[in-house]
Each structure stands twice: as C-alpha cells, then as structure tokens.
Design a protein around this motif. Structure first.
Motif, mmCIF file in Angstrom:
data_model
loop_
_atom_site.group_PDB
_atom_site.id
_atom_site.type_symbol
_atom_site.label_atom_id
_atom_site.label_comp_id
_atom_site.label_asym_id
_atom_site.label_seq_id
_atom_site.Cartn_x
_atom_site.Cartn_y
_atom_site.Cartn_z
ATOM 1 N N PRO A 273 -2.957 8.033 0.152
ATOM 2 C CA PRO A 273 -3.490 6.949 0.886
ATOM 3 C C PRO A 273 -4.863 6.700 0.656
ATOM 4 O O PRO A 273 -5.464 5.645 1.172
ATOM 5 N N GLY A 274 -5.747 7.622 0.248
ATOM 6 C CA GLY A 274 -7.111 7.240 0.102
ATOM 7 C C GLY A 274 -7.312 6.205 -1.024
ATOM 8 O O GLY A 274 -8.464 5.883 -1.123
ATOM 9 N N ASP A 275 -6.231 5.763 -1.789
ATOM 10 C CA ASP A 275 -6.590 4.630 -2.581
ATOM 11 C C ASP A 275 -6.131 3.261 -2.194
ATOM 12 O O ASP A 275 -6.151 2.372 -3.063
ATOM 13 N N VAL A 276 -5.795 2.995 -1.089
ATOM 14 C CA VAL A 276 -5.317 1.796 -0.496
ATOM 15 C C VAL A 276 -6.186 0.691 -0.757
ATOM 16 O O VAL A 276 -5.926 -0.483 -1.118
ATOM 17 N N ALA B 262 -8.080 -4.031 -3.571
ATOM 18 C CA ALA B 262 -9.327 -4.682 -3.996
ATOM 19 C C ALA B 262 -8.876 -5.339 -5.790
ATOM 20 O O ALA B 262 -9.241 -6.146 -6.112
ATOM 21 N N MET B 263 -8.106 -4.253 -6.280
ATOM 22 C CA MET B 263 -7.365 -4.699 -7.629
ATOM 23 C C MET B 263 -6.628 -6.020 -7.419
ATOM 24 O O MET B 263 -6.815 -6.815 -8.292
ATOM 25 N N PHE B 264 -5.725 -6.263 -6.465
ATOM 26 C CA PHE B 264 -5.166 -7.341 -6.440
ATOM 27 C C PHE B 264 -5.777 -8.345 -6.094
ATOM 28 O O PHE B 264 -5.673 -9.380 -6.557
ATOM 29 N N ASP B 265 -6.687 -8.184 -5.498
ATOM 30 C CA ASP B 265 -7.813 -9.414 -4.773
ATOM 31 C C ASP B 265 -8.604 -9.917 -6.304
ATOM 32 O O ASP B 265 -8.825 -10.918 -6.460
ATOM 33 N N PHE C 43 -5.512 -10.170 -0.945
ATOM 34 C CA PHE C 43 -4.477 -9.096 -0.324
ATOM 35 C C PHE C 43 -5.355 -8.378 0.657
ATOM 36 O O PHE C 43 -4.572 -7.989 1.760
ATOM 37 N N THR C 44 -6.541 -7.999 0.609
ATOM 38 C CA THR C 44 -7.379 -7.419 1.700
ATOM 39 C C THR C 44 -7.273 -8.192 2.817
ATOM 40 O O THR C 44 -7.767 -9.502 2.592
ATOM 41 N N GLY C 45 -7.022 -7.616 3.932
ATOM 42 C CA GLY C 45 -7.183 -8.193 5.308
ATOM 43 C C GLY C 45 -5.966 -8.775 5.593
ATOM 44 O O GLY C 45 -5.546 -9.543 6.888
ATOM 45 N N ASP C 46 -4.716 -8.747 4.740
ATOM 46 C CA ASP C 46 -3.423 -9.355 5.013
ATOM 47 C C ASP C 46 -2.457 -8.192 5.517
ATOM 48 O O ASP C 46 -2.309 -7.250 4.729
ATOM 49 N N PRO C 47 -2.144 -7.961 6.785
ATOM 50 C CA PRO C 47 -1.511 -6.885 7.182
ATOM 51 C C PRO C 47 -0.140 -6.566 6.514
ATOM 52 O O PRO C 47 0.069 -5.225 6.279
ATOM 53 N N ARG C 48 0.405 -7.571 6.145
ATOM 54 C CA ARG C 48 1.723 -7.387 5.264
ATOM 55 C C ARG C 48 1.291 -6.562 3.890
ATOM 56 O O ARG C 48 2.219 -5.750 3.617
ATOM 57 N N GLN D 279 7.800 -0.502 -9.812
ATOM 58 C CA GLN D 279 7.620 -1.065 -8.900
ATOM 59 C C GLN D 279 6.547 -2.480 -8.807
ATOM 60 O O GLN D 279 6.658 -3.393 -8.270
ATOM 61 N N VAL D 280 5.494 -2.000 -9.620
ATOM 62 C CA VAL D 280 4.203 -2.735 -9.470
ATOM 63 C C VAL D 280 3.325 -2.184 -10.537
ATOM 64 O O VAL D 280 3.181 -0.908 -10.695
ATOM 65 N N LEU D 281 2.609 -3.226 -11.088
ATOM 66 C CA LEU D 281 1.604 -2.716 -12.034
ATOM 67 C C LEU D 281 0.422 -3.919 -11.975
ATOM 68 O O LEU D 281 0.700 -5.012 -11.739
ATOM 69 N N VAL D 282 -0.849 -3.177 -11.535
ATOM 70 C CA VAL D 282 -1.816 -4.374 -11.330
ATOM 71 C C VAL D 282 -3.056 -3.924 -11.738
ATOM 72 O O VAL D 282 -3.369 -2.491 -11.783
ATOM 73 N N ILE D 283 -3.965 -4.348 -12.192
ATOM 74 C CA ILE D 283 -5.171 -3.982 -13.150
ATOM 75 C C ILE D 283 -6.612 -4.669 -12.540
ATOM 76 O O ILE D 283 -6.481 -6.019 -12.289
ATOM 77 N N ASP D 284 -7.678 -3.988 -12.173
ATOM 78 C CA ASP D 284 -8.894 -4.590 -11.807
ATOM 79 C C ASP D 284 -9.033 -5.433 -12.838
ATOM 80 O O ASP D 284 -9.603 -4.948 -14.077
ATOM 81 N N ARG D 285 -9.520 -6.772 -12.746
ATOM 82 C CA ARG D 285 -9.966 -7.429 -13.720
ATOM 83 C C ARG D 285 -11.396 -7.093 -14.323
ATOM 84 O O ARG D 285 -11.564 -7.600 -15.615
ATOM 85 N N ARG D 286 -12.163 -6.421 -13.634
ATOM 86 C CA ARG D 286 -13.381 -5.829 -14.258
ATOM 87 C C ARG D 286 -13.055 -4.903 -15.540
ATOM 88 O O ARG D 286 -13.789 -4.563 -16.471
#
Length: 171
Positions: free
Chosen positions: A14-17, A22-25, A45-50, A97-104
């Motif tokens: 939960p501390g990583d949400v 931000a990674m998705f953003d 994604f940030t700010g989108d409740p879903r 289920q998902v893989l996302v990378i922060d573009r930085r």
C-alpha cells in the motif's frame, strides 16, 4: 528482496500506490509524445479514482513487486490470476497482470529484472508457464518487447476496440 545489476526487486504494498501511479503517468506521457495513446489512453492515472482503486487492489493482493534503482521506485510488476478477458491456461501458471516502468529509468533493464523475478517465482512455485497480456495495437512494439524476453505469441484478443495479445514463456 532480489538484487540485479544495481536494481533491487522488493515486495510492494500500500505504501507504493502513489509511486506506481506516477510510473503510469510517466509511461502515459511518453506514449502520448510518441503518438501512441492507444495502450493506456492520454490522461494521467494519478487523480483517476478507478485507476487508484486498481493499483490499491494490486498493492493489497500480495503479488506486487517494485524494482528500485538507487533507492527510487523505477518499475512495478504484479502477478496474480489472469484478467477476466483472458482464457484460462490448460495448466498451472504464473500470470503477469501488469508491468510498468518509470520512463526516467528507461534503458536500465528494469523491466527485464522484473520479468526475471517472475520467471524465478514461477520456478519457486513449481509451474512451467508464465503468461502475460499486452496492448497489440499501433506499431506492435510492446508485443516485440515481450518476444525479446523469450515470450511467444499465444492468442490475440480484443477488449472492445482495444487489441491485445496473450504471450507465454515456458520454463
């Protein structure tokens, strides 16, 4: 915790949400810049409740792993049951289920380290199949990415207008 070439892969929660959102953003902004908004849309994604609820579910589910580079969250992978739109495998599997990378952190093998963790986890669980689904539209670069990591195309699918591909890798 697993360490691979300066990357640390640890259990997420939960501390990583906020970091995962931000990674998705970051990924969405990059895809839009590339003219490829079909994968995850064009809005943060940030700010989108879903989207927040989705990431919170992954964080609470026990299958989230976070790759850190220099102590900063750089990528996220979640394993669990296949999504509802994915046909069941005919044998025991581990499903990404998902893989996302922060573009930085692009180009630092973050995604590869997380996929390596998933392969090792499948082995620890005694299953011989690792599957993932991904966006198969636009130029097909995401499908090609998974193929470079040893996955093979198993089955195309669509969710409405969204074209996808199920890929698999045998251990």
């Amino acid at each position: 915790m697993t360490e691979v070439s300066g990357l640390v892969v640890r259990v997420g929660g939960p501390g990583d949400v906020a970091a995962v959102l931000a990674m998705f953003d970051s990924a969405v902004a990059w895809l839009v810049e590339q003219g490829r908004p079909g994968q995850w849309g064009s809005l943060p994604f940030t700010g989108d409740p879903r989207r927040t609820e989705q990431v919170e579910g992954w964080a609470a589910g026990g299958g989230m792993r976070i790759a850190e580079w220099g102590g900063e969250p750089a990528g996220c992978l979640v394993v669990g049951p296949p999504h509802a739109y994915v046909p069941a495998a005919p044998e025991p599997e581990l499903y990404v289920q998902v893989l996302v990378i922060d573009r930085r952190f692009a180009g630092r093998r973050v995604g590869g380290a997380l996929l390596d963790w998933a392969l090792e986890e499948a082995g620890r669980r005694g299953v011989g199949l690792l599957r993932v689904d991904c966006y198969a539209g636009d130029d097909g670069r995401l499908v090609a990415y998974y193929e470079r990591w040893g996955f093979t195309r198993a089955e195309p699918f669509s969710v409405g207008e969204w074209p996808g591909m199920i890929l698999e890798r045998r251990l």
